[in-house]
Design an enzyme around this catalytic site. Structure first.
Site, PDB file in Angstrom:
ATOM      1  N   TYR A  32      -2.547  -2.921  -5.979  1.00  0.00           N
ATOM      2  CA  TYR A  32      -3.307  -2.468  -6.111  1.00  0.00           C
ATOM      3  C   TYR A  32      -2.827  -0.509  -5.146  1.00  0.00           C
ATOM      4  O   TYR A  32      -1.786  -1.024  -4.905  1.00  0.00           O
ATOM      5  CB  TYR A  32      -4.634  -2.478  -4.911  1.00  0.00           C
ATOM      6  CG  TYR A  32      -4.264  -2.334  -3.583  1.00  0.00           C
ATOM      7  CD1 TYR A  32      -3.478  -3.956  -3.053  1.00  0.00           C
ATOM      8  CD2 TYR A  32      -4.575  -1.233  -2.295  1.00  0.00           C
ATOM      9  CE1 TYR A  32      -3.433  -4.128  -1.448  1.00  0.00           C
ATOM     10  CE2 TYR A  32      -4.416  -2.055  -0.894  1.00  0.00           C
ATOM     11  CZ  TYR A  32      -3.618  -2.621  -0.259  1.00  0.00           C
ATOM     12  OH  TYR A  32      -3.537  -2.621   0.887  1.00  0.00           O
ATOM     13  N   LYS A 148       2.514  -4.383  -3.029  1.00  0.00           N
ATOM     14  CA  LYS A 148       1.161  -4.308  -2.206  1.00  0.00           C
ATOM     15  C   LYS A 148       0.178  -4.729  -3.116  1.00  0.00           C
ATOM     16  O   LYS A 148      -0.826  -4.507  -3.650  1.00  0.00           O
ATOM     17  CB  LYS A 148       0.799  -2.718  -2.989  1.00  0.00           C
ATOM     18  CG  LYS A 148      -0.172  -1.703  -1.706  1.00  0.00           C
ATOM     19  CD  LYS A 148      -0.117  -0.819  -1.771  1.00  0.00           C
ATOM     20  CE  LYS A 148      -1.109  -0.116  -0.850  1.00  0.00           C
ATOM     21  NZ  LYS A 148      -1.545  -0.207   0.764  1.00  0.00           N
ATOM     22  N   GLU A 180       4.827  -4.325  11.867  1.00  0.00           N
ATOM     23  CA  GLU A 180       4.127  -2.599  11.007  1.00  0.00           C
ATOM     24  C   GLU A 180       2.431  -3.744  10.558  1.00  0.00           C
ATOM     25  O   GLU A 180       2.835  -4.216  11.724  1.00  0.00           O
ATOM     26  CB  GLU A 180       4.242  -2.934   9.090  1.00  0.00           C
ATOM     27  CG  GLU A 180       3.981  -3.970   8.547  1.00  0.00           C
ATOM     28  CD  GLU A 180       4.384  -3.586   7.056  1.00  0.00           C
ATOM     29  OE1 GLU A 180       3.480  -2.217   6.266  1.00  0.00           O
ATOM     30  OE2 GLU A 180       3.654  -4.420   6.599  1.00  0.00           O
ATOM     31  N   LEU A 204       5.583  -2.541   3.907  1.00  0.00           N
ATOM     32  CA  LEU A 204       4.852  -1.906   2.974  1.00  0.00           C
ATOM     33  C   LEU A 204       5.719  -1.034   2.815  1.00  0.00           C
ATOM     34  O   LEU A 204       5.443  -0.600   4.108  1.00  0.00           O
ATOM     35  CB  LEU A 204       4.017  -1.889   2.456  1.00  0.00           C
ATOM     36  CG  LEU A 204       3.330  -0.952   1.350  1.00  0.00           C
ATOM     37  CD1 LEU A 204       3.360  -1.721   0.382  1.00  0.00           C
ATOM     38  CD2 LEU A 204       2.096  -0.553   1.204  1.00  0.00           C
TER      39      LEU A 204
END
Ligand code: PDD
Length: 285
Positions: A32, A148, A180, A204
């Site tokens: 996505y 992702k 993160e 990411l």
């Protein structure tokens, strides 16, 4: 309600139904993107579409649309959404097959494609004046966080833990390294240097992160290092903030039970946040 783009057609959201055998539903076999628009102008769309193509490529799904077709879809979603600040959601899965089999179907199936838009709901103004709380959690995710993927169970569990603790974000910690957030990248000011995790399989590659890194390097005023942030060093930070497409630069003034630095939003965040807002207003895509 605004039409959504679904498998090559523009239809009402309630008509966008997938097969119960869609591999996205069965296996989480898909990827996505979340792409923002501010003041009705797309921001970073090129970088987001690059990342979408890369995510698809990594799991051997052919990008179903050309760049020009994606851009047409994004532009139409923004113009029809009705809000000034818009979040576009894209999901592509490996498609639907009656037979459940882990391996990729051969020949490939037509992918399932959804793109829809919604208004960005702003966080309370207080968060940007006083800062917010984050918690740290063990990173339970897989080894390819650079893709992702729609497999977000560890991320949603982490975010839920944050919400339950009165925090806005959970910082993922793997083998002693603060990497993160559940849906954001992490920056910390330690010993007057701005640190963020290096790109690689454990984070990411955030579009906001990358844009900010470029901006800071271009300005050349704040030393920036893309290095692992040891978990215990996080508590020596004078400033911490987290970045994402829909939350910009989110100041973190408390981690678990500890204030970050003075416990107030810091000068580096203030400066970068202003500069980033300017960048958002200037850039077309
Ligand atoms: N998430 N890290 C993770 C794990 C993320 O899910 C995200 C974004 C980011 C920040 O990336 P970007 O700056 O490109 O938005 C970092 C989106 C917003 C989401 O899942 O809703």
């Amino acid at each position: 309600m605004q039409a959504v783009y679904f498998n090559g057609r523009w239809i009402a959201p309630e008509e966008a139904n997938i097969s119960a055998f869609d591999r996205g539903f069965l296996f989480g076999d898909g990827v996505y993107e979340v792409i923002p628009a501010f003041n009705r102008r797309l921001f970073g769309a090129g970088a987001h579409l690059d990342r979408l193509t890369r995510s698809l490529d990594q799991i051997d799904i052919q990008d179903p649309l050309t760049r020009a077709q994606w851009m047409d879809v994004l532009v139409r979603l923004v113009s029809e959404c009705g809000a000034d600040d818009v979040s576009i959601y894209i999901q592509v899965t490996r498609g639907a097959t009656a037979k459940r089999d882990h391996a990729y179907p051969n020949p490939p199936l037509p992918p399932t494609v959804l793109a829809s838009a919604s208004a960005i709901v702003p966080l309370s103004a207080e968060i940007f004046t006083k800062g917010a709380k984050a918690i740290t959690v063990p990173d339970l995710r897989w080894g390819r966080c650079d893709i992702k993927s729609v497999n977000l169970l560890p991320n949603i569990m982490a975010r839920q833990q944050a919400v339950a603790a009165g925090a806005v974000e959970a910082i993922m910690v793997r083998e002693g390294i603060a990497l993160e957030g559940a849906a954001s990248n992490l920056f910390a000011v330690i010993d007057d240097e701005l640190l963020t995790a290096p790109l690689g399989p454990h984070i990411l590659g955030g579009v906001t992160r990358n844009r900010l890194v470029d901006m800071v390097k271009d300005q050349g005023q704040i030393p920036l290092l893309e290095v692992p942030i040891p978990f215990d060093r996080l508590f020596d930070a004078t400033e911490v903030f987290m970045t994402s497409s829909t939350r910009d630069l989110l100041p973190i003034t408390r981690i678990n039970a500890h204030p970050v630095g003075t416990g107030k939003v810091g000068p580096i965040w203030t400066k970068l946040s202003k500069a980033f807002t300017k960048l958002k207003q200037q850039r077309e895509t």
